[in-house]
Design a protein around this motif. Sequence first.
Motif, PDB file in Angstrom:
ATOM      1  N   ASP A 164     -16.009 -68.797  90.837  1.00 27.90           N
ATOM      2  CA  ASP A 164     -17.565 -68.751  90.305  1.00 27.90           C
ATOM      3  C   ASP A 164     -18.553 -67.204  89.964  1.00 27.90           C
ATOM      4  OD1 ASP A 164     -17.376 -67.655  92.945  1.00 27.90           O
ATOM      5  OD2 ASP A 164     -19.026 -69.433  93.772  1.00 27.90           O
ATOM      6  N   ILE A 165     -18.134 -66.314  90.258  1.00 32.95           N
ATOM      7  CA  ILE A 165     -18.284 -64.976  89.992  1.00 32.95           C
ATOM      8  C   ILE A 165     -18.664 -64.479  88.728  1.00 32.95           C
ATOM      9  CG2 ILE A 165     -16.591 -63.274  89.926  1.00 32.95           C
ATOM     10  CD1 ILE A 165     -18.391 -61.077  91.969  1.00 32.95           C
ATOM     11  N   ASP A 166     -20.131 -64.407  88.214  1.00 32.98           N
ATOM     12  CA  ASP A 166     -20.054 -63.886  87.039  1.00 32.98           C
ATOM     13  C   ASP A 166     -19.826 -62.664  86.704  1.00 32.98           C
ATOM     14  OD1 ASP A 166     -22.475 -65.753  85.916  1.00 32.98           O
ATOM     15  OD2 ASP A 166     -23.991 -64.355  86.648  1.00 32.98           O
ATOM     16  N   ILE A 167     -18.306 -62.965  85.369  1.00 32.55           N
ATOM     17  CA  ILE A 167     -17.949 -62.368  84.761  1.00 32.55           C
ATOM     18  C   ILE A 167     -18.201 -60.928  83.789  1.00 32.55           C
ATOM     19  CG2 ILE A 167     -15.218 -61.106  84.504  1.00 32.55           C
ATOM     20  CD1 ILE A 167     -14.162 -62.697  86.300  1.00 32.55           C
ATOM     21  N   GLU A 168     -18.477 -60.078  83.400  1.00 30.48           N
ATOM     22  CA  GLU A 168     -19.494 -59.646  82.452  1.00 30.48           C
ATOM     23  C   GLU A 168     -18.215 -58.603  81.243  1.00 30.48           C
ATOM     24  OE1 GLU A 168     -22.651 -57.103  82.059  1.00 30.48           O
ATOM     25  OE2 GLU A 168     -23.376 -58.673  80.817  1.00 30.48           O
ATOM     26  N   VAL A 169     -18.208 -58.908  80.115  1.00 27.14           N
ATOM     27  CA  VAL A 169     -17.533 -57.683  79.670  1.00 27.14           C
ATOM     28  C   VAL A 169     -18.059 -57.348  78.699  1.00 27.14           C
ATOM     29  CG1 VAL A 169     -15.208 -58.805  80.256  1.00 27.14           C
ATOM     30  CG2 VAL A 169     -16.228 -59.389  78.269  1.00 27.14           C
TER      31      VAL A 169
ATOM     32  N   ILE B 101      -9.587 -58.532  83.940  1.00 29.96           N
ATOM     33  CA  ILE B 101     -10.102 -59.930  84.012  1.00 29.96           C
ATOM     34  C   ILE B 101      -9.844 -62.207  84.544  1.00 29.96           C
ATOM     35  CG2 ILE B 101     -11.401 -61.501  82.554  1.00 29.96           C
ATOM     36  CD1 ILE B 101     -11.669 -59.431  79.945  1.00 29.96           C
ATOM     37  N   LYS B 102      -8.612 -61.552  84.516  1.00 34.00           N
ATOM     38  CA  LYS B 102      -7.798 -62.601  84.957  1.00 34.00           C
ATOM     39  C   LYS B 102      -7.547 -62.231  86.100  1.00 34.00           C
ATOM     40  CE  LYS B 102      -4.898 -63.553  81.184  1.00 34.00           C
ATOM     41  NZ  LYS B 102      -3.277 -62.906  80.291  1.00 34.00           N
ATOM     42  N   ALA B 103      -7.371 -61.652  86.466  1.00 36.45           N
ATOM     43  CA  ALA B 103      -6.962 -61.379  88.044  1.00 36.45           C
ATOM     44  C   ALA B 103      -8.193 -61.032  89.187  1.00 36.45           C
ATOM     45  CB  ALA B 103      -6.660 -59.846  88.244  1.00 36.45           C
ATOM     46  N   LEU B 104     -10.039 -60.772  87.849  1.00 40.95           N
ATOM     47  CA  LEU B 104     -11.189 -60.882  89.327  1.00 40.95           C
ATOM     48  C   LEU B 104     -11.533 -62.829  88.935  1.00 40.95           C
ATOM     49  CD1 LEU B 104     -13.183 -59.817  91.321  1.00 40.95           C
ATOM     50  CD2 LEU B 104     -14.216 -59.289  88.889  1.00 40.95           C
ATOM     51  N   ARG B 105     -11.068 -63.017  88.176  1.00 44.08           N
ATOM     52  CA  ARG B 105     -11.344 -64.634  87.568  1.00 44.08           C
ATOM     53  C   ARG B 105     -10.446 -65.368  88.880  1.00 44.08           C
ATOM     54  NH1 ARG B 105     -15.362 -66.135  88.326  1.00 44.08           N
ATOM     55  NH2 ARG B 105     -16.082 -66.010  85.858  1.00 44.08           N
ATOM     56  N   GLU B 106      -9.220 -65.024  89.616  1.00 44.77           N
ATOM     57  CA  GLU B 106      -8.332 -65.800  90.399  1.00 44.77           C
ATOM     58  C   GLU B 106      -9.355 -65.505  91.231  1.00 44.77           C
ATOM     59  OE1 GLU B 106      -3.952 -64.627  89.690  1.00 44.77           O
ATOM     60  OE2 GLU B 106      -4.501 -65.728  87.157  1.00 44.77           O
ATOM     61  N   TYR B 107      -9.576 -64.797  91.570  1.00 45.22           N
ATOM     62  CA  TYR B 107      -9.711 -64.124  92.928  1.00 45.22           C
ATOM     63  C   TYR B 107     -11.529 -65.237  93.636  1.00 45.22           C
ATOM     64  CZ  TYR B 107     -10.935 -61.278  97.200  1.00 45.22           C
ATOM     65  OH  TYR B 107     -11.206 -60.590  98.733  1.00 45.22           O
TER      66      TYR B 107
ATOM     67  N   THR C  78      -9.777 -48.215  86.142  1.00 46.40           N
ATOM     68  CA  THR C  78     -10.320 -48.390  87.359  1.00 46.40           C
ATOM     69  C   THR C  78      -9.606 -49.628  88.528  1.00 46.40           C
ATOM     70  OG1 THR C  78     -11.822 -47.425  87.561  1.00 46.40           O
ATOM     71  CG2 THR C  78     -12.113 -48.261  89.383  1.00 46.40           C
ATOM     72  N   ASP C  79      -8.684 -49.723  88.758  1.00 45.78           N
ATOM     73  CA  ASP C  79      -7.802 -50.373  90.145  1.00 45.78           C
ATOM     74  C   ASP C  79      -8.244 -51.916  90.442  1.00 45.78           C
ATOM     75  OD1 ASP C  79      -6.590 -52.321  91.593  1.00 45.78           O
ATOM     76  OD2 ASP C  79      -5.252 -51.149  92.500  1.00 45.78           O
ATOM     77  N   VAL C  80      -9.020 -53.385  89.997  1.00 49.25           N
ATOM     78  CA  VAL C  80      -9.495 -54.157  89.951  1.00 49.25           C
ATOM     79  C   VAL C  80     -10.201 -54.677  91.222  1.00 49.25           C
ATOM     80  CG1 VAL C  80      -8.099 -55.901  89.584  1.00 49.25           C
ATOM     81  CG2 VAL C  80     -10.410 -56.237  89.389  1.00 49.25           C
ATOM     82  N   SER C  81      -9.044 -54.742  91.768  1.00 46.48           N
ATOM     83  CA  SER C  81      -9.055 -55.088  93.601  1.00 46.48           C
ATOM     84  C   SER C  81      -9.870 -53.914  94.680  1.00 46.48           C
ATOM     85  CB  SER C  81      -6.975 -54.722  94.372  1.00 46.48           C
ATOM     86  OG  SER C  81      -7.462 -53.561  94.865  1.00 46.48           O
ATOM     87  N   LEU C  82     -10.330 -53.412  93.493  1.00 47.30           N
ATOM     88  CA  LEU C  82     -11.530 -51.929  94.223  1.00 47.30           C
ATOM     89  C   LEU C  82     -12.692 -53.397  94.087  1.00 47.30           C
ATOM     90  CD1 LEU C  82     -11.233 -48.723  93.606  1.00 47.30           C
ATOM     91  CD2 LEU C  82     -10.031 -50.031  95.479  1.00 47.30           C
ATOM     92  N   LEU C  83     -13.407 -54.441  93.416  1.00 46.82           N
ATOM     93  CA  LEU C  83     -14.150 -54.934  93.867  1.00 46.82           C
ATOM     94  C   LEU C  83     -14.321 -55.615  94.131  1.00 46.82           C
ATOM     95  CD1 LEU C  83     -14.636 -55.664  89.590  1.00 46.82           C
ATOM     96  CD2 LEU C  83     -16.444 -53.829  91.322  1.00 46.82           C
ATOM     97  N   TYR C  84     -13.279 -56.309  94.906  1.00 47.90           N
ATOM     98  CA  TYR C  84     -12.788 -57.805  95.833  1.00 47.90           C
ATOM     99  C   TYR C  84     -13.968 -57.676  96.799  1.00 47.90           C
ATOM    100  CZ  TYR C  84      -8.556 -58.561  93.280  1.00 47.90           C
ATOM    101  OH  TYR C  84      -7.810 -59.242  91.828  1.00 47.90           O
TER     102      TYR C  84
ATOM    103  N   LEU D  96      -9.895 -63.834  73.664  1.00 44.95           N
ATOM    104  CA  LEU D  96      -9.208 -63.590  74.810  1.00 44.95           C
ATOM    105  C   LEU D  96     -10.284 -63.761  76.147  1.00 44.95           C
ATOM    106  CD1 LEU D  96      -7.329 -60.660  72.739  1.00 44.95           C
ATOM    107  CD2 LEU D  96      -7.053 -62.832  72.758  1.00 44.95           C
ATOM    108  N   VAL D  97     -11.182 -62.505  75.810  1.00 43.82           N
ATOM    109  CA  VAL D  97     -11.790 -62.452  77.127  1.00 43.82           C
ATOM    110  C   VAL D  97     -12.613 -63.734  78.312  1.00 43.82           C
ATOM    111  CG1 VAL D  97     -12.296 -60.096  76.256  1.00 43.82           C
ATOM    112  CG2 VAL D  97     -13.466 -61.713  75.815  1.00 43.82           C
ATOM    113  N   ARG D  98     -12.631 -64.904  77.067  1.00 46.79           N
ATOM    114  CA  ARG D  98     -13.484 -66.169  77.643  1.00 46.79           C
ATOM    115  C   ARG D  98     -12.069 -66.341  77.880  1.00 46.79           C
ATOM    116  NH1 ARG D  98     -15.239 -67.618  72.302  1.00 46.79           N
ATOM    117  NH2 ARG D  98     -13.960 -68.910  72.382  1.00 46.79           N
ATOM    118  N   ASP D  99     -11.056 -66.869  77.638  1.00 42.19           N
ATOM    119  CA  ASP D  99      -9.694 -67.527  78.201  1.00 42.19           C
ATOM    120  C   ASP D  99      -9.065 -66.842  79.538  1.00 42.19           C
ATOM    121  OD1 ASP D  99      -9.446 -69.003  76.045  1.00 42.19           O
ATOM    122  OD2 ASP D  99      -7.630 -68.172  75.184  1.00 42.19           O
ATOM    123  N   ALA D 100      -9.320 -65.363  79.969  1.00 44.97           N
ATOM    124  CA  ALA D 100      -9.229 -64.455  80.988  1.00 44.97           C
ATOM    125  C   ALA D 100     -10.273 -65.037  82.293  1.00 44.97           C
ATOM    126  CB  ALA D 100      -8.834 -63.199  80.224  1.00 44.97           C
TER     127      ALA D 100
END
Length: 212
Positions: A165-170, A156-162, A119-125, A181-185
């Motif tokens: 401060d949001i919580d990103i869970e993987v 993950i990187k794209a959402l963190r750039e967007y 799924t396209d991550v930009s749908l979360l923005y 890898l996921v922490r760095d992203a």
Amino acid sequence: MKTLVSASILSADFGHLSDELSRAEASGCDMIHFDVMDGHFVPNISYGVPVLKSIRKYSGLPFDVHLMISDPGAYLEPFAKAGADGITFHLEATANPVVIIDKIHSLGLRAGVSIKPKTDVSLLYPLVGLMDMALIMTVEPGFGGQGFIPETLDKIKALREYSSDIDIEVDGGISDKTAHLVRDAGANILVSGSYLFRATDMASNCKLLKNN
Ligand code: DX5
Ligand code: ZN
């Protein structure tokens, strides 16, 4: 951001669930991840409201409920009453994510929205600022013990750039090999099932997820 670990009991020994919950808490896990599957949204069936209600009292940790079901809006209240602290639903399962986020908040819980690996991550923005957490699946939802999908790192990187401060869970395939890898992203909440529950020393594995 501080890294938190959410222990997915899908890989626990169901014959000794209360002991498994205590083991996760004593090992330094921060949350219990409760995977609900309906055999429709995903090709597997796990457990639901009665199990959550029954085991809730055996843990002092927050319960992070992950709904992999086709009609999440219909089950928010039962899971809230059973003891969920946060409820995450899948964006692919609804046409009205904002309505579901509002309903979760009206029940006094944290709201998470998840996307599958394709799924396209930009749908979360548009939901940043409304949801409390985004859950980026790092395997196809449905089963524990699968291999991590590296292409999810860019999401993950794209959402963190967007959002800084949001919580990103993987969730999926998270171990000492993939945690950095996921922490760095940019992920700050790591779900892990088989890597934790199949460990002889869960505390050391939990520590490795936070800093390896
Ligand atoms: C899979 C579930 C996961 C699963 C992760 O659909 O959402 O929470 O338990 O298991 P591991 O950590 O073994 O990949
Ligand atoms: Zn999950």
